[in-house]
Motif scaffolding. Structure first.
Motif, PDB file in Angstrom:
ATOM      1  N   PHE A  39       0.848  -1.192   0.000  1.00 50.87           N
ATOM      2  CA  PHE A  39       0.000   0.000   0.000  1.00 50.87           C
ATOM      3  C   PHE A  39       0.883   1.243   0.000  1.00 50.87           C
ATOM      4  CE2 PHE A  39       0.630  -1.349   4.357  1.00 50.87           C
ATOM      5  CZ  PHE A  39       0.951  -0.194   5.044  1.00 50.87           C
TER       6      PHE A  39
ATOM      7  N   THR B 297       0.830   4.248 -10.425  1.00 52.48           N
ATOM      8  CA  THR B 297      -0.415   3.490 -10.539  1.00 52.48           C
ATOM      9  C   THR B 297      -0.674   2.989 -11.953  1.00 52.48           C
ATOM     10  OG1 THR B 297      -1.682   5.530 -10.921  1.00 52.48           O
ATOM     11  CG2 THR B 297      -1.448   4.774  -8.643  1.00 52.48           C
TER      12      THR B 297
ATOM     13  N   PRO C 238      -3.787  -0.672  -2.348  1.00 51.56           N
ATOM     14  CA  PRO C 238      -4.571   0.533  -2.049  1.00 51.56           C
ATOM     15  C   PRO C 238      -3.684   1.742  -1.781  1.00 51.56           C
ATOM     16  CG  PRO C 238      -4.485  -0.898  -0.121  1.00 51.56           C
ATOM     17  CD  PRO C 238      -3.799  -1.639  -1.234  1.00 51.56           C
TER      18      PRO C 238
ATOM     19  N   TYR D 274      -3.845   5.588   0.262  1.00 45.47           N
ATOM     20  CA  TYR D 274      -4.603   6.314   1.275  1.00 45.47           C
ATOM     21  C   TYR D 274      -4.130   7.763   1.361  1.00 45.47           C
ATOM     22  CZ  TYR D 274      -6.064   1.650   2.732  1.00 45.47           C
ATOM     23  OH  TYR D 274      -6.569   0.379   2.749  1.00 45.47           O
TER      24      TYR D 274
ATOM     25  N   LYS E 220      -8.184   5.809  -7.672  1.00 46.33           N
ATOM     26  CA  LYS E 220      -7.668   4.695  -6.883  1.00 46.33           C
ATOM     27  C   LYS E 220      -7.301   5.091  -5.455  1.00 46.33           C
ATOM     28  CE  LYS E 220      -5.891   2.511 -11.069  1.00 46.33           C
ATOM     29  NZ  LYS E 220      -4.702   2.089 -11.856  1.00 46.33           N
TER      30      LYS E 220
ATOM     31  N   ASN F 137      -8.061   6.074  -1.685  1.00 45.89           N
ATOM     32  CA  ASN F 137      -9.081   5.917  -0.660  1.00 45.89           C
ATOM     33  C   ASN F 137      -9.028   7.117   0.290  1.00 45.89           C
ATOM     34  OD1 ASN F 137      -9.997   3.044  -1.236  1.00 45.89           O
ATOM     35  ND2 ASN F 137      -7.813   2.732  -0.962  1.00 45.89           N
TER      36      ASN F 137
ATOM     37  N   PRO G 183      -4.992  -1.778   5.739  1.00 46.73           N
ATOM     38  CA  PRO G 183      -4.689  -2.063   4.327  1.00 46.73           C
ATOM     39  C   PRO G 183      -4.362  -3.527   4.070  1.00 46.73           C
ATOM     40  CG  PRO G 183      -2.868  -0.900   5.359  1.00 46.73           C
ATOM     41  CD  PRO G 183      -3.976  -0.900   6.354  1.00 46.73           C
TER      42      PRO G 183
END
Length: 648
Positions: free
Chosen positions: A48, A64, A72, A74, A144, A146, A156
């Motif tokens: 993550f 990404t 993920p 954040y 993408k 969060n 995560p």
């Protein structure tokens, strides 16, 4: 494995590049092109990514969209919103620069760039990295992310929890804490202690609750020529410098002359604009026409009024009054605030007559140079009366507050009107003195990591006074620390054991039980069943009277037994030899050996594992069980065992 922040400098200033082996080297000096740094990471193993603020997202769209990363991401809601604007502005500035210098690059746009391009020397002599992604990549990357709130706990991956505390640096700025097996590691990104600006204040609990602290960003003393930055409190220093910029601007406006403020359309620029507008109105001066030249300024300025819960306490209080936290709403209603995407749009826009106060990004060199040349030409065409009085178009001021000394010096060098430039660096970031002060609140810290250029400035006695180990690290260089996580796991005692003590009225007793490791805790349970409970209790009491030391040692023996919860796997086809072989294939030192505790002639086999943190024994007969000498060993063996069984 996880990544904290994805920022990267987009420009390198000066003719000489830093020495690669310098002790004060930074990421900027190690790799001129970020492709070299990105290629050194196995992105398929990154679980993550945590993003601290909108300045730390430069490489996120490339990561990404063009690497093997699938985990993920954040970030707080403002970081995501502002970050999109910052990325789009950077892409727009680079796109405009390529169009102006297409004869050099052979390309008129970066829209077709799908891989990292090389460095491009601009007309002004600086080196600018072409963006390694497109507008579509930015949109895909933002989808993408969060959104998280401050103090919200997210998981995560299994057994890992992360949460964010306010960094005080910008709207939505955060410092992340990663908790694993009860051990907390805090990552202090770009932070500020100042409370005189508009972002939510610094939350110091991020330091007091962490066992390991990593300072990711701080002012490099070698790049700062400011002596006051370390001697004056940050609140006083920032207030004084904003007031100094305001004083220069007001003096220029009094002479009905024009002002160019070089700053991003967010952050400290909003505070400077607020002070200047309020002072002009309080002094009954004619309000200038405030003009933002930026494709994203309209959004970034409006976000300040929309995201009120992310502002400082004083700004939040204004949300309940018939006033806006920022002055931009009032200026816009009066027709004195304008947002222009580019110079070409400015040429066709109808701006009311009056004094111009222009705000341009330090990266937008075309806009800066345009106004400097235009105003210089106007000054040459002024009449003698204006020249003698120093009024009208004969005079203008350029305000610059960037705390990046290299970038500010590069801008000043390109401006031939140095007499009209007022450079007052407004530094929010932590200094080595601020780090030394805030470490007094790191009451639980065992390890503190700081960049090499900060480590050399901290007194050697600081770690002795505060009982932690102070370590240095260099950017993009591996630094290993040994985290003692065993002692931080909570101990949960079986309810039946505590109830038995209550029934007997005892407050203290010696007990014997079995330590079982569950997710994130150690559980102490009774090992005797109901049929033998009384006799076992009597035997334990007798042994305690005769050999209390032995009994205590038995109750807290270091070996941890875990009844492996493997109901989801087919265990019938597994043998000790096969299990040892499979564990060896994934890197463990495992072997199938005879069970010496088996008294029968036909001894059964067991699997013994040896790793640096201890040893483990897996018995497969009579139900699978795992005996480990430490919690660290148990976690490694458990994860490896499940990995092997799942693959088999």
């Amino acid at each position: 494995m996880f990544i904290v922040d994805c920022g990267w400098p987009t420009e390198i200033y000066g003719d000489k590049q830093p020495v690669a082996n310098s002790k004060t080297q930074t990421a900027k000096s190690l790799f001129a092109n970020p492709r070299d740094a990105l290629s050194s990471i196995n992105w398929s193993r990154v679980d993550f990514i945590l993003v601290s603020n909108y300045e730390q997202m430069t490489l996120l769209p490339y990561i990404t969209e063009y690497t093997e990363f699938t985990g993920p991401i954040y970030a707080t809601e403002p970081t995501k919103a502002y970050g999109k604007c910052v990325l789009e502005e950077g892409l727009w500035v680079t796109d405009s620069g390529l169009q102006r210098s297409s004869s050099y690059t052979g390309s008129a746009s970066v829209a077709s760039t799908s891989t990292l391009a090389g460095d491009r020397p601009s007309e002004e002599g600086q080196t600018t990295h072409t963006m390694p992604y497109t507008q579509q990549d930015i949109i895909a990357a933002m989808e993408k992310i969060n959104d998280v709130r401050l103090n919200e706990i997210v998981a995560p991956v299994p057994f890992v929890q992360v949460y964010a505390r306010s960094s005080g640096y910008c709207i939505g700025g955060a410092n992340w804490t990663v908790a694993y097996k009860g051990h907390r590691t805090a990552f202090i990104s770009t932070s500020a202690f100042a409370t005189c600006l508009h972002p939510q204040e610094w939350d110091g609990s991020v330091l007091s609750e962490a066992q390991a602290i990593v300072f990711c960003d701080a002012v490099d003393p070698a790049e700062s020529e400011d002596s006051e930055i370390n001697t004056v409190p940050q609140n006083v220093q920032i207030s004084q410098r904003i007031n100094q910029l305001c004083s220069t601007a007001i003096s220029t406006l009094k002479q009905r002359s024009r002002v160019l403020l070089i700053g991003e359309p967010y952050g400290v620029t909003q505070d400077i604009l607020q002070v200047i507008a309020e002072n002009a109105m309080s002094m009954n001066l004619p309000l200038p026409q405030f003009i933002f030249i930026s494709p994203v300024a309209e959004h970034t300025v409006q976000y300040g009024n929309i995201m009120g819960e992310w502002l400082c306490a004083a700004k939040q209080a204004m949300l309940y009054l018939p006033e806006y936290p920022f002055v931009d709403k009032d200026l816009r209603q009066k027709g004195h605030l304008h947002f222009v995407r580019s110079l070409s749009e400015l040429a066709i826009r109808s701006i009311p007559q009056g004094i111009w106060f222009v705000i341009a990004s330090p990266r937008d060199t075309a806009t800066i140079n345009h106004f400097i040349r235009q105003w210089q030409q106007d000054a040459k065409q002024c009449g003698g009366a204006d020249m003698a009085a120093g009024t009208g178009a004969s005079k203008f001021s350029v305000l610059l507050y960037d705390d990046d000394v290299a970038r500010a010096q590069s801008i000043v060098n390109r401006i031939s009107v140095t007499n009209e430039v007022t450079y007052v660096p407004v530094s929010q970031r932590l200094t080595h003195h601020a780090i030394e002060q805030c470490l007094a609140g790191a009451t639980r810290a065992q390890h503190v990591l700081v960049p090499s250029h900060i480590y050399s400035r901290l007194p050697p006695s600081i770690s002795n006074n505060l009982d932690f180990k102070l370590l240095e690290y260099s950017y993009l260089q591996a630094t290993e620390i040994d985290l003692d996580t065993d002692r931080h796991l909570p101990l949960n005692i079986q309810k039946e054991m505590t109830q038995q003590l209550k029934r007997t009225g005892k407050q203290h007793a010696v007990v014997s039980g079995q330590l079982l490791l569950a997710a994130g805790e150690i559980r102490l349970e009774r090992i005797d069943d109901s049929s033998t409970a009384d006799s076992s209790s009597q035997d334990a009491e007798t042994k305690a009277k005769s050999k209390p030391d032995t009994q205590v040692a038995e109750a807290v023996r270091p070996s941890i037994r875990m009844a492996a919860n493997l109901d989801n796997y087919d265990l019938s086809a597994w043998t000790p030899e096969r299990l040892a072989s499979e564990l060896g294939d994934i890197g463990l030192n495992a072997a199938a050996v005879d069970d010496t505790t088996d008294a029968s002639s036909n001894k059964k086999k067991l699997v013994r594992i040896t790793i640096p943190s201890g040893t483990a024994t897996i018995r497969m007969h009579g139900g699978w069980t795992v005996d480990c000498t430490s919690v660290n060993t148990q976690w490694v063996v458990l994860d490896s065992l499940r990995q092997v069984l799942k693959a088999g």
